[in-house]
Design an enzyme around this catalytic site. Structure first.
Site, PDB file in Angstrom:
ATOM      1  N   CYS A 195     134.766  19.880  -5.586  1.00  0.00           N
ATOM      2  CA  CYS A 195     134.710  19.567  -7.012  1.00  0.00           C
ATOM      3  C   CYS A 195     135.223  20.694  -7.895  1.00  0.00           C
ATOM      4  O   CYS A 195     135.089  20.634  -9.115  1.00  0.00           O
ATOM      5  CB  CYS A 195     133.283  19.202  -7.423  1.00  0.00           C
ATOM      6  SG  CYS A 195     132.077  20.529  -7.178  1.00  0.00           S
ATOM      7  N   GLU A 227     129.303  27.453  -2.949  1.00  0.00           N
ATOM      8  CA  GLU A 227     129.993  28.261  -3.962  1.00  0.00           C
ATOM      9  C   GLU A 227     130.012  29.740  -3.650  1.00  0.00           C
ATOM     10  O   GLU A 227     130.705  30.498  -4.336  1.00  0.00           O
ATOM     11  CB  GLU A 227     129.317  28.053  -5.324  1.00  0.00           C
ATOM     12  CG  GLU A 227     129.342  26.620  -5.815  1.00  0.00           C
ATOM     13  CD  GLU A 227     128.550  26.451  -7.096  1.00  0.00           C
ATOM     14  OE1 GLU A 227     129.159  26.563  -8.174  1.00  0.00           O
ATOM     15  OE2 GLU A 227     127.326  26.212  -7.012  1.00  0.00           O
ATOM     16  N   ASP A 252     133.819  29.136  -8.162  1.00  0.00           N
ATOM     17  CA  ASP A 252     132.964  30.273  -7.817  1.00  0.00           C
ATOM     18  C   ASP A 252     133.237  30.791  -6.412  1.00  0.00           C
ATOM     19  O   ASP A 252     133.168  31.993  -6.173  1.00  0.00           O
ATOM     20  CB  ASP A 252     131.491  29.893  -7.943  1.00  0.00           C
ATOM     21  CG  ASP A 252     130.960  30.090  -9.360  1.00  0.00           C
ATOM     22  OD1 ASP A 252     131.493  30.964 -10.061  1.00  0.00           O
ATOM     23  OD2 ASP A 252     130.036  29.376  -9.758  1.00  0.00           O
ATOM     24  N   HIS A 269     137.745  29.297 -24.370  1.00  0.00           N
ATOM     25  CA  HIS A 269     137.763  28.112 -25.222  1.00  0.00           C
ATOM     26  C   HIS A 269     139.183  27.634 -25.493  1.00  0.00           C
ATOM     27  O   HIS A 269     139.428  26.424 -25.577  1.00  0.00           O
ATOM     28  CB  HIS A 269     137.060  28.416 -26.545  1.00  0.00           C
ATOM     29  CG  HIS A 269     135.572  28.435 -26.426  1.00  0.00           C
ATOM     30  ND1 HIS A 269     134.737  28.742 -27.451  1.00  0.00           N
ATOM     31  CD2 HIS A 269     134.768  28.162 -25.375  1.00  0.00           C
ATOM     32  CE1 HIS A 269     133.487  28.669 -27.051  1.00  0.00           C
ATOM     33  NE2 HIS A 269     133.486  28.336 -25.793  1.00  0.00           N
TER      34      HIS A 269
END
Length: 582
Positions: A510, A439, A463, A195
């Site tokens: 992406c 991924e 990933d 976070h």
């Protein structure tokens, strides 16, 4: 004498900051203490008072958030407010006080440990970082219980232009500090997906996270240089070094201003090759940032927020309304909607029967695997996406494919969805493109078969790198191994591009790698012509694209791939720079 501490850098448009250190204390706020039976009522009342004070503090912070701030920042505060009334935290803590006759602070700590154990078993990286929410909320309540709220010391301190050094920062802390003009953050804990990292990017504050023992090694008030590009914190820099970094700060400010001129300029290389630059969206509110930075479309819209912080699941109409709002906000540029990419989570557990006794949750039931196992979770979203395609240019993207059989199953479900909608007289675009994310290595190595079945592929490097190199990318103990330019990663990307070219299937990227200016020449040299990234990275990447000669980069990359094992990442980048500007 200059000393340097190393961590993980998180940077936006401001890569460097200089300021005096402001150390936040982070010692233990509670310890185990038994209480007499006749004091239990008073202890419960003390807990309620701390909860009320914590809620008032968060509500106060919520009102201070500028309207120009990305909506995801407010979402952090809203999530913490919800947790202050969550029975899994609050009622369970009350039960521990009654049953074990212990003080409220320790009961909170025990319940925190129990909840964190659950989150640690989740296979989805983002959800595992939600344990941060528990830590932040529990520590805040404990601070009010101890009558030592950290916010009081922050409110009284002069922190404008200073570098805050802490064990960790709550979202409320970060927002308040940004509002009061802090120069930079340095934290002892956290990884690229934590976070603190997400907040730092959104608030555009230079930050270095995962700097072990920072609060012990750095001194209150000493002058620090925070280099978020290199993940370095310098203390005791001499006048020459300070002058160098002050010039870098001035240069970064000037560059932010100059990049704005590129918004309406074409994303075309020096030798005339167009490169499509798309935006990744986390929330509907990010549409404005994508448009403001000149995105040609949305290459990745993450739909997970629809499932967060709620007791039930979103229905078809909620999905549909959300997608239509975004389509209209984009005003004609294409939207790529990624279907649900969650693993096991506490909200889905109420309606989905899945095994929680996983040997390795990182390799477990998530994304398309979860959706195919639980079609009642997946079908409403499929119907909503297909229906939304009638409102504007929409693409559907399947996450975490690992086999051709999975794709065939999803395509069959989409075909059945279209037949059902047609019988019901509901509109949709029958030609809506269907794509899949690459991924995992298995998907990369079967890209040819996937490309023949799908309209486009999108490489998710976050990933792909993690699974190729066998590292947990949010674990700061091994984050140094996360290397996008590892030969195995580059070979997989090249293989995907070559396999897709055989069937003329479009390929984009992406992951975070696509939005990092350092890697753009590598990706263009490999053959990528469509990149999707956070909106704040679009202009920086466009500037790099416009300075590249793609023909020269491709020729150089063809040669470099032959000797990739003998090149360091720096040598690879230097060779491409020389080819680009001989």
């Amino acid at each position: 004498m200059t000393s340097a501490l190393l961590g993980v850098g998180v940077t936006g448009s401001r890569p460097v900051a200089i300021g005096n250190a402001f150390l936040l204390a982070s010692g233990p706020l509670t310890s185990a203490e038994n209480i007499p039976a006749d004091h239990i009522g008073a202890e419960l009342a003390r807990l309620d008072d701390a909860l009320t004070r914590a809620r008032r503090h968060l509500e106060s912070v919520r009102t201070q958030i500028p309207t120009s701030t990305p909506m995801r920042i407010a979402e952090f505060i809203d999530a913490h407010l919800l947790m202050l009334t969550d029975s899994a935290l609050v009622d369970a803590t009350r039960d521990l006080i009654r049953q074990q006759a212990i003080n409220a602070g320790w009961a909170l700590q025990l319940q925190r440990d129990s909840l964190v154990d659950i989150f640690d078993q989740m296979e989805d990286d983002y959800l595992r970082t939600r344990r941060d929410d528990i830590d932040h909320v529990v520590r805040q309540i404990q601070a009010f219980l101890a009558n030592e709220p950290r916010t009081d010391s922050l409110a009284a301190a002069d922190i404008r232009g200073r570098v805050v050094v802490a064990s960790d920062l709550t979202p409320a802390d970060a927002i308040m500090l940004r509002h009061r003009g802090v120069a930079a953050f340095v934290t002892e804990h956290g990884g690229p997906m934590s976070h603190t990292a997400i907040l730092a990017r959104s608030l555009d504050i230079p930050t270095v996270i995962g700097v072990h023992n920072a609060t012990r090694l750095l001194r209150q008030g000493e002058l620090l240089v925070v280099n978020a590009e290199t993940g370095t914190v310098l203390a005791g820099a001499d006048s020459r070094m300070l002058d160098h970094y002050r010039r870098r700060v001035e240069s970064a400010d000037e560059r932010r201003t100059s990049l704005r001129r590129l918004v309406r300029e074409p994303s075309t290389s020096r030798d005339g090759v167009p490169v499509v630059l798309l935006a990744n969206l986390e929330l509907p509110e990010d549409v404005e940032a994508a448009r403001a930075n000149g995105a040609s479309g949305v290459g990745l819209y993450r739909t997970e927020f629809l499932y967060m912080n709620r007791s039930g699941l979103p229905d078809e109409e909620e999905h549909y309304a959300n997608y239509v709002d975004i389509i209209r906000g984009l005003d004609g540029i294409p939207l790529t909607i990624r279907t649900l990419d969650l693993g096991l989570d506490k909200h889905a557990d109420a309606v989905i029967e899945t095994s929680t006794s996983l040997t390795n949750p990182a390799l477990g039931l998530r994304a398309i695997r979860l959706c195919l196992k639980e079609p009642q979770l997946f079908v409403p979203q499929l119907r909503a996406i297909v229906r939304a395609s009638a409102e504007g240019p929409v693409r559907l993207m399947i996450p975490m494919i690992s086999s051709i059989a999975e794709v065939d199953t999803v395509l069959g479900m989409i075909a059945e969805t279209r037949r059902t909608l047609r019988r019901q007289g509901l509109a949709f675009d029958p030609l809506m493109p269907i794509g899949g994310m690459i991924e995992v290595p298995a998907a990369a190595l079967t890209a040819g078969g996937l490309a023949r079945r799908l309209d486009f592929l999108s490489i998710g490097t976050n990933d792909l790198i993690q699974y190729t190199l066998a590292i947990d990318r949010i674990d700061d103990a091994v984050s140094y191994l996360f290397e996008p330019l590892h030969p195995a990663v580059l070979r997989l990307i090249r293989y995907v591009l070559q396999a897709a070219a055989a069937s003329r299937t479009q390929v984009s990227m992406c992951g975070e790698m696509a939005g990092d200016p350092r890697y753009v020449p590598v990706l263009l040299g490999l053959g990528l012509r469509e990149l999707s990234m956070q909106p704040g990275s679009l202009l920086e990447v466009k500037d790099v694209v416009r300075g590249c000669h793609i023909g020269a980069l491709q020729a150089a990359m063809d040669d470099l791939m032959e000797r990739l094992d003998d090149l360091t990442p720096t040598e690879l980048l230097d060779a491409l720079e020389e080819a680009n500007h001989p």
